[in-house]
Design a protein around this motif. Sequence first.
Motif, mmCIF file in Angstrom:
data_model
loop_
_atom_site.group_PDB
_atom_site.id
_atom_site.type_symbol
_atom_site.label_atom_id
_atom_site.label_comp_id
_atom_site.label_asym_id
_atom_site.label_seq_id
_atom_site.Cartn_x
_atom_site.Cartn_y
_atom_site.Cartn_z
ATOM 1 N N PHE A 177 0.251 -1.053 -0.104
ATOM 2 C CA PHE A 177 -0.028 -0.116 0.105
ATOM 3 C C PHE A 177 1.099 1.627 0.030
ATOM 4 O O PHE A 177 0.405 1.882 -0.817
ATOM 5 C CB PHE A 177 -1.051 0.155 1.183
ATOM 6 N N PRO A 178 1.547 1.600 1.256
ATOM 7 C CA PRO A 178 2.063 2.583 0.527
ATOM 8 C C PRO A 178 3.272 3.570 -0.029
ATOM 9 O O PRO A 178 2.925 3.993 -1.014
ATOM 10 C CB PRO A 178 2.670 3.055 2.445
ATOM 11 N N VAL A 179 4.175 2.641 -0.193
ATOM 12 C CA VAL A 179 5.037 2.040 -1.497
ATOM 13 C C VAL A 179 3.888 2.383 -2.959
ATOM 14 O O VAL A 179 4.607 2.962 -3.683
ATOM 15 C CB VAL A 179 5.797 1.475 -1.584
ATOM 16 N N ASN A 180 3.547 1.369 -2.811
ATOM 17 C CA ASN A 180 2.734 1.738 -3.886
ATOM 18 C C ASN A 180 1.357 3.093 -5.191
ATOM 19 O O ASN A 180 1.381 3.107 -5.911
ATOM 20 C CB ASN A 180 1.973 0.326 -4.598
ATOM 21 N N PHE A 181 1.198 3.042 -3.451
ATOM 22 C CA PHE A 181 0.246 4.432 -3.462
ATOM 23 C C PHE A 181 1.822 5.731 -4.401
ATOM 24 O O PHE A 181 1.455 6.033 -5.396
ATOM 25 C CB PHE A 181 -0.457 4.976 -2.542
ATOM 26 N N VAL A 182 2.193 5.892 -3.236
ATOM 27 C CA VAL A 182 3.943 6.967 -3.559
ATOM 28 C C VAL A 182 3.883 6.463 -5.205
ATOM 29 O O VAL A 182 3.848 7.773 -6.223
ATOM 30 C CB VAL A 182 4.261 6.770 -2.160
ATOM 31 N N MET A 183 4.532 5.150 -5.404
ATOM 32 C CA MET A 183 4.697 5.109 -7.516
ATOM 33 C C MET A 183 3.567 6.050 -7.910
ATOM 34 O O MET A 183 3.902 5.603 -8.734
ATOM 35 C CB MET A 183 5.464 3.602 -7.282
ATOM 36 N N LYS A 184 2.793 5.541 -7.966
ATOM 37 C CA LYS A 184 1.520 6.205 -8.223
ATOM 38 C C LYS A 184 1.266 7.268 -9.239
ATOM 39 O O LYS A 184 0.860 7.461 -9.899
ATOM 40 C CB LYS A 184 0.401 5.220 -8.491
ATOM 41 N N ASN A 185 1.015 7.595 -7.841
ATOM 42 C CA ASN A 185 0.885 8.914 -7.855
ATOM 43 C C ASN A 185 2.217 10.329 -7.374
ATOM 44 O O ASN A 185 1.957 10.948 -7.035
ATOM 45 C CB ASN A 185 -0.131 8.961 -6.221
ATOM 46 N N HIS A 186 3.029 10.024 -8.128
ATOM 47 C CA HIS A 186 4.380 10.803 -7.305
ATOM 48 C C HIS A 186 4.247 12.108 -7.933
ATOM 49 O O HIS A 186 4.633 12.937 -7.880
ATOM 50 C CB HIS A 186 5.141 10.147 -7.882
ATOM 51 N N ILE A 187 3.876 12.427 -9.501
ATOM 52 C CA ILE A 187 3.814 13.628 -9.933
ATOM 53 C C ILE A 187 2.214 14.658 -9.499
ATOM 54 O O ILE A 187 2.202 15.879 -8.995
ATOM 55 C CB ILE A 187 3.469 12.832 -10.829
ATOM 56 N N ASN A 188 1.232 13.947 -8.872
ATOM 57 C CA ASN A 188 0.339 14.563 -8.131
ATOM 58 C C ASN A 188 0.745 14.527 -6.851
ATOM 59 O O ASN A 188 0.743 15.825 -6.615
ATOM 60 C CB ASN A 188 -0.682 13.029 -7.370
ATOM 61 N N ILE A 189 1.306 13.729 -6.226
ATOM 62 C CA ILE A 189 2.221 14.535 -5.189
ATOM 63 C C ILE A 189 3.150 15.733 -5.150
ATOM 64 O O ILE A 189 3.140 16.542 -4.659
ATOM 65 C CB ILE A 189 2.991 13.550 -4.368
ATOM 66 N N LYS A 190 3.882 15.359 -5.696
ATOM 67 C CA LYS A 190 4.579 16.820 -6.975
ATOM 68 C C LYS A 190 3.814 17.733 -6.777
ATOM 69 O O LYS A 190 4.137 19.059 -6.488
ATOM 70 C CB LYS A 190 6.056 16.433 -7.541
ATOM 71 N N THR A 191 2.380 17.436 -7.895
ATOM 72 C CA THR A 191 1.695 18.769 -7.871
ATOM 73 C C THR A 191 0.868 19.288 -6.163
ATOM 74 O O THR A 191 1.187 20.765 -6.344
ATOM 75 C CB THR A 191 0.693 18.127 -8.878
ATOM 76 N N GLY A 192 1.087 18.387 -5.532
ATOM 77 C CA GLY A 192 0.318 19.195 -4.775
ATOM 78 C C GLY A 192 1.587 19.990 -3.467
ATOM 79 O O GLY A 192 0.481 20.903 -3.248
ATOM 80 N N ILE A 193 2.433 19.047 -3.541
ATOM 81 C CA ILE A 193 3.842 20.034 -3.271
ATOM 82 C C ILE A 193 3.399 21.258 -3.803
ATOM 83 O O ILE A 193 3.710 22.642 -3.014
ATOM 84 C CB ILE A 193 4.864 19.272 -3.112
ATOM 85 N N LYS A 194 3.815 21.863 -5.117
ATOM 86 C CA LYS A 194 3.775 22.962 -5.565
ATOM 87 C C LYS A 194 2.501 23.731 -5.429
ATOM 88 O O LYS A 194 3.062 24.635 -5.307
ATOM 89 C CB LYS A 194 3.895 22.882 -7.625
ATOM 90 N N MET A 195 1.161 23.333 -5.401
ATOM 91 C CA MET A 195 -0.043 23.828 -4.887
ATOM 92 C C MET A 195 0.389 24.127 -3.767
ATOM 93 O O MET A 195 -0.287 25.371 -3.399
ATOM 94 C CB MET A 195 -0.730 23.590 -4.827
ATOM 95 N N PHE A 196 0.789 23.816 -2.503
ATOM 96 C CA PHE A 196 0.983 24.104 -1.330
ATOM 97 C C PHE A 196 1.527 24.937 -0.816
ATOM 98 O O PHE A 196 1.100 26.484 -0.690
ATOM 99 C CB PHE A 196 0.909 22.824 -0.530
#
Length: 166
Positions: A108-127
């Motif tokens: 779960f946690p690793v797979n989620f980050v791997m699939k959504n790393h672009i969204n996580i980076k976009t979230g960092i930019k938005m934050f």
Amino acid sequence: MRYLMFILFTVIHLAMVLKIPEGAMKFKYLKYMAIAIPVVFAIAALSALVIKATGHVPSAHFKNTFFSVVLSVLTVLLLNCMIIIGAYMVDRVLGFHQAHNAGNLNRFPVNFVMKNHINIKTGIKMFFFLGAVLMFYGTWLGSKPGSSPLLVVGRVEGKIAQKNCP
């Protein structure tokens, strides 16, 4: 002018956030940002010394505007550095798990980050962009000390007294 400067620095920060390069160029960009921060401090200090050396006494409006411009430029630079560092941290976590945790990549946690790393980076930019907008709002549109005619704070016999003024 305050509204114009708020919009100007917000647009500048948005343009810089959208232009952050990927890959190895990202670190060159980070290096330029890290060099620019002390340069801004040096230019601000040199400007203050020149004003003082000329014997000119700046008005309170000039002092507030000068401080707000320097603070806004530093906000843009520092938050762009934080965006790059946040994206780097996500990339490092992914690289670590791919190299040293290959057996758990489907969990779960690793797979989620791997699939959504672009969204996580976009979230960092938005934050950090929304944080910058909030900082620009406080810097440019927030009330300055002594500029609010609605509330007078003073001391009466050692106690803080507040009085609403008409």
